[in-house]
Design an enzyme around this catalytic site. Structure first.
Site, PDB file in Angstrom:
ATOM      1  N   GLY A  60       0.832  -1.196   0.000  1.00 55.06           N
ATOM      2  CA  GLY A  60       0.000   0.000   0.000  1.00 55.06           C
ATOM      3  C   GLY A  60       0.863   1.240   0.000  1.00 55.06           C
ATOM      4  CB  CYS A  91       5.214  -4.084   0.073  1.00 59.74           C
ATOM      5  SG  CYS A  91       6.006  -2.480  -0.264  1.00 59.74           S
ATOM      6  CE1 TYR A  92       1.177   0.747   5.836  1.00 65.98           C
ATOM      7  CE2 TYR A  92      -0.477  -0.999   5.674  1.00 65.98           C
ATOM      8  CZ  TYR A  92      -0.018   0.163   6.264  1.00 65.98           C
ATOM      9  OH  TYR A  92      -0.756   0.764   7.269  1.00 65.98           O
ATOM     10  CG  HIS A 180       5.274  -5.465  -4.861  1.00 66.25           C
ATOM     11  ND1 HIS A 180       4.006  -5.464  -4.321  1.00 66.25           N
ATOM     12  CD2 HIS A 180       5.838  -4.272  -4.519  1.00 66.25           C
ATOM     13  CE1 HIS A 180       3.803  -4.310  -3.685  1.00 66.25           C
ATOM     14  NE2 HIS A 180       4.898  -3.583  -3.789  1.00 66.25           N
ATOM     15  CD  GLU A 182       2.543  -8.446  -5.887  1.00 63.37           C
ATOM     16  OE1 GLU A 182       2.226  -7.306  -5.516  1.00 63.37           O
ATOM     17  OE2 GLU A 182       3.321  -9.174  -5.237  1.00 63.37           O
ATOM     18  CB  SER A 235     -24.411  -4.890 -22.723  1.00 61.34           C
ATOM     19  OG  SER A 235     -23.367  -5.856 -22.663  1.00 61.34           O
ATOM     20  N   GLY A 236     -24.927  -7.080 -25.212  1.00 64.25           N
ATOM     21  CA  GLY A 236     -24.297  -7.537 -26.447  1.00 64.25           C
ATOM     22  C   GLY A 236     -22.849  -7.890 -26.229  1.00 64.25           C
ATOM     23  N   GLY A 237     -22.356  -7.672 -25.005  1.00 60.69           N
ATOM     24  CA  GLY A 237     -20.976  -8.005 -24.678  1.00 60.69           C
ATOM     25  C   GLY A 237     -20.848  -9.401 -24.112  1.00 60.69           C
ATOM     26  CG  ASP A 239     -18.185  -8.927 -19.155  1.00 58.60           C
ATOM     27  OD1 ASP A 239     -17.402  -9.834 -19.477  1.00 58.60           O
ATOM     28  OD2 ASP A 239     -17.845  -7.737 -19.059  1.00 58.60           O
ATOM     29  CB  SER A 240     -24.608  -8.844 -20.298  1.00 57.67           C
ATOM     30  OG  SER A 240     -24.433  -8.650 -21.685  1.00 57.67           O
ATOM     31  CB  THR A 241     -23.506 -12.941 -23.749  1.00 58.70           C
ATOM     32  OG1 THR A 241     -23.854 -11.768 -24.485  1.00 58.70           O
ATOM     33  CG2 THR A 241     -23.950 -14.165 -24.517  1.00 58.70           C
ATOM     34  CE  LYS A 389     -14.250  -8.530 -20.521  1.00 58.54           C
ATOM     35  NZ  LYS A 389     -15.642  -8.231 -20.939  1.00 58.54           N
TER      36      LYS A 389
END
Length: 551
Positions: A60, A91-92, A180, A182, A235-237, A239-241, A389
């Protein structure tokens, strides 16, 4: 909707505001281990409710000496020790462990930022087979440093400058890395994380997308009574599909999908999307043309956040109307709304509902998170809200969503409203981006070619075989005009920007480096084909510092 039951081997990350926190989640999930991020200042009750096997304290931007420095709750360390939970501070997070357990953290005389070499000091659990003297390059990002460790802890790695790079207390199962692991700039970081999770903590790599799908179906069926109906906003994308396909698998024809043309779609988007829904996905979809309704509300609005809020409100108004129509037809009004909200949407729209996050800033209100009105009557079902995604695409394959559809570039819920800077209704901005402005004067031969900026750009990318290598590409209409010379005449016309990025999850992104010939060809096509445009520029900014969309 409630969250799916957590697995016993869940790795929980307490987020203290690091720009890399989401990468820890991504790296761990890539090992087939389920990982989740919550606020670093969450209550102990909230932390224990996830039943984690491992808790990671993120980095952080704060100093542990600041008066408002975020910290884990009282009793956290005692709970972890009494339940055999391994704790790793990064780290933090390392500095927080040191300070809270009686050690000393001071402002370092020499800051450590960027690539640094560290040396392992003797044998340790966290570095496994690496012996004393082994060296590796890592990515540092800290100003403070631990100078005195709590009782029972030992230094197991130091930086070239002599600072503590790693520490551990094997008996208490508490570990710390000052760097880090990652990020890709720590080449052996994934090796260290993998060893820590599997060999030190005994985590099992048994998280599969099929398991999540079955768990989500159970949650949906538990949430939605057998006589209740659900609306899904398509939405046609991707995710929603995928969300709609998953919910349809759970409750069948009690799902009623609606696709709203808000007047902010791409060229022929309505026709293309509806054809896919009906031909390939066999989803029951009602199409509503609400272009005038949306554009009238957006007239004169230039603030990006206000545009998003207006669009979110109008969507809900339409969904409520749709719900009333379904009530007349089925005798019961739908009580739920399905949305394709993803994990990055939740993170970027923080503070997300229920997480009490206070140590990272709201980037923008996503239409399906911060953009919805508080008095919304429908309850949300968000079956993808824990996924990135690429994980949604993986789930889509399992659900037999066509691969070609899954590869579509993301398109924002507010549509072209965030790709036309300022007032979307002013002038012919929308037409420049999507419509064939010169169709009346082009020859028959030329009518076969796209003559709208976004379509020219995307088609050129497809023709060059680059579409699948790019995360997202689009054109942006800028609220400025420039002087040019076209047809031996002075012009004072619009400027458009081209944006193309590569990314894994949308949380970070790099601009795509096209060859000069490609850009030259696209620029010429746009200026020669689209009326009212005489200048094309390319956005060469990564995320951060910019977001992918311009608004």
């Amino acid at each position: 909707m409630e969250t799916p039951t957590m697995k016993p081997d869940t790795v929980l990350i307490l987020d203290f505001g690091s720009q890399y926190t989401h990468l820890i989640t991504r790296r761990i999930r890539s090992l087939n281990v389920f990982s989740l991020v919550i606020s670093g200042t969450s209550s102990l009750k909230s932390i224990t409710s996830y039943n984690p096997k491992v808790v990671i304290l993120s980095g952080g931007p704060h100093s542990v000496h600041a008066l408002d420095a975020p910290s884990f709750p009282d009793g956290f360390i005692e709970w972890a020790e009494s339940n055999g939970v391994h704790v790793l501070g990064i780290c933090y997070g390392l500095q927080l462990i040191v300070q809270k357990l009686g050690g000393v953290v001071v402002e370092g005389e020499s800051k450590e930022y960027g690539k640094m070499e560290i040396e392992v000091k003797g044998k340790s659990e966290i570095f496994g087979s690496e012996s004393g003297g082994d060296k590796q390059m890592v990515w540092m990002s800290h100003g403070d440093e631990a100078v005195k460790l709590p009782q029972g802890f030992e230094v197991v790695a130091q930086s070239a400058q002599g600072a503590v790079a790693a520490l551990e207390n094997r008996e208490r199962k508490i570990y710390g890395l000052q760097y880090h692991p990652e990020v890709t700039h720590s080449p052996r970081g994934m090796e260290t994380l993998k060893h820590f999770l599997f060999d030190v903590c005994g985590v099992s790599a048994d998280w599969k997308m099929e398991d999540l799908m079955e768990e989500e179906i159970k949650v949906i069926n538990k949430t939605v009574a057998s006589d209740e109906h659900v609306i899904c906003a398509l939405s046609g994308g991707v995710d929603s599909t995928v969300a709609a396909t998953l919910v349809h698998k759970a409750i069948g024809d009690r799902l009623h999908c609606i696709f709203v043309d808000n007047g902010l779609l791409r060229f022929k988007e309505q026709e293309r999307v509806m054809d896919t829904f009906e031909r390939d996905l066999h989803l029951p979809v009602t199409c509503v043309d609400a272009s005038e309704q949306f554009l009238s509300q957006l007239k004169g609005v230039v603030d990006p956040e206000t545009k998003r809020k207006i669009i979110g409100k109008e969507f809900i108004n339409i969904f409520d109307q749709f719900a009333q129509e379904l009530e007349k037809k089925h005798g019961k009004k739908p009580a739920f709304l399905v949305q394709g909200t993803l994990y990055p949407d939740v993170i970027e729209s923080c503070p997300p509902p229920g997480t009490d996050r206070t140590h990272s800033h709201t980037i923008k209100s996503h239409h399906n998170v911060g953009g919805l009105p508080k008095d919304m009557k429908l309850k949300l079902i968000e079956p993808l809200k824990l996924l990135f995604k690429d994980e949604v695409r993986e789930l889509g394959k399992i659900l037999n969503v066509p691969v070609g559809f899954l590869k579509r570039h993301p398109f924002p819920g507010p549509g072209l409203a965030v790709r036309v800077l300022g007032d979307v209704t002013q002038g012919n901005a929308l037409e420049v981006l999507r419509q064939a402005s010169l169709s009346k004067i082009l020859t028959a031969k030329h009518r076969q070619q796209p003559s709208h900026v976004d379509e020219i750009f995307i088609q050129s990318i497809r023709d060059a075989g680059l579409y699948d290598s790019i995360w997202q590409a689009f054109a942006v209409f800028l609220p400025v005009r420039s002087v040019g010379v076209q047809g031996d005449k002075r012009t004072h016309s619009h400027v458009v920007a081209l944006r193309a990025v590569t990314s894994q999850d949308g949380m970070t992104a790099d601009w795509y480096n096209f060859e000069h010939k490609f850009l030259d060809d696209v620029s010429r096509k746009i200026c020669n084909s689209v009326q009212g445009v005489n200048r094309v520029v390319q956005d060469i900014t990564s995320k951060p510092p910019s977001t992918i969309e311009w608004e």
